[in-house]
Design an enzyme around this catalytic site. Structure first.
Site, PDB file in Angstrom:
ATOM      1  N   ILE A  97       0.834  -1.199   0.000  1.00 59.81           N
ATOM      2  CA  ILE A  97       0.000   0.000   0.000  1.00 59.81           C
ATOM      3  C   ILE A  97       0.869   1.250   0.000  1.00 59.81           C
ATOM      4  O   ILE A  97       1.949   1.269   0.599  1.00 59.81           O
ATOM      5  CB  ILE A  97      -0.981  -0.028   1.208  1.00 59.81           C
ATOM      6  CG1 ILE A  97      -1.936   1.173   1.189  1.00 59.81           C
ATOM      7  CG2 ILE A  97      -0.235  -0.134   2.526  1.00 59.81           C
ATOM      8  CD1 ILE A  97      -3.095   1.055   2.181  1.00 59.81           C
ATOM      9  N   CYS A  98       0.413   2.269  -0.713  1.00 60.39           N
ATOM     10  CA  CYS A  98       1.006   3.605  -0.686  1.00 60.39           C
ATOM     11  C   CYS A  98       2.467   3.588  -1.142  1.00 60.39           C
ATOM     12  O   CYS A  98       2.778   3.105  -2.220  1.00 60.39           O
ATOM     13  CB  CYS A  98       0.833   4.192   0.715  1.00 60.39           C
ATOM     14  SG  CYS A  98       1.237   5.949   0.875  1.00 60.39           S
ATOM     15  N   GLY A  99       3.370   4.106  -0.347  1.00 56.73           N
ATOM     16  CA  GLY A  99       4.777   4.195  -0.716  1.00 56.73           C
ATOM     17  C   GLY A  99       5.420   2.854  -0.996  1.00 56.73           C
ATOM     18  O   GLY A  99       6.390   2.760  -1.756  1.00 56.73           O
TER      19      GLY A  99
END
Length: 196
Positions: A97-99
């Site tokens: 998720i995300c970064g």
């Protein structure tokens, strides 16, 4: 007992792991552990976390590897890259998720999967990323044994990862996550009081 390992780096995004880890950890069938490059990390929210495992201590046969986003995924770590690469090649469950999805893109680890992330334009300068045609503008995407999500999709990420590892039947998973998504009163209107 099934084992889930959450990789968290310095300045990890607390909220991205909270729903998924707590749902898994409350099950008698799952054990949740954290892993990182160093023994102590701090979250964006200021929590200082003593991790359970180094990357070398992660068993190759764990049931789920989860990469939690944050501000330190520009890391270059061969062990981590190899771990994720081997799991994807062996069709073993991975959630990012995300970064952490940015990390996968930068290292060419999304080139065989449909996926999403924070935004495709962020990856324009990643030489190893060659799969822009399979970037899907959705909160979360599950393809084979990989779940990817953007940084605003903690609940959607939780749902898809739980479905991927067959934590419960799909309807039960959606209902369990709905309590957080809808809030107690709207949930109770729709499904009844979960605590009655």
């Amino acid at each position: 007992m099934k084992q889930a390992v959450f990789v968290i780096l310095d300045e990890y995004a607390d909220w991205e792991s909270a729903y998924l880890s707590s749902m898994l950890n409350q099950s008698d069938e799952w054990q949740v552990q954290s892993a990182s490059i160093k023994n102590m990390v701090s979250s964006i929210g200021g929590f200082h976390t003593s991790v359970d495992l180094t990357l070398n201590q992660i068993s190759s046969d764990i049931d789920l590897l989860v990469l939690i986003g944050g501000n330190s995924w520009n890391v270059e770590d061969t062990k981590l890259k190899n771990l994720v690469d081997q799991r994807l090649d062996n069709n073993q469950p991975v959630g990012a998720i995300c970064g952490a999805v940015d990390y996968l893109a930068k290292n060419g680890l999304l080139n065989k999967h449909k996926h999403t992330g924070n935004s495709l334009y962020l990856w324009n300068e990643f030489d190893n990323y060659t799969n822009g045609q399979n970037f899907i503008e959705k909160q979360v995407v599950r393809d084979q044994k990989l779940v990817t999500a953007n940084g605003t999709a903690a609940l959607e990420f939780t749902t898809e990862v739980l479905k991927m590892v067959q934590f419960n039947d799909d309807n039960s998973i959606e209902k369990q996550v709905a309590l957080q998504e809808l809030g107690f009163y709207k949930y109770s209107e729709k499904y009844g009081n979960p605590f009655a």
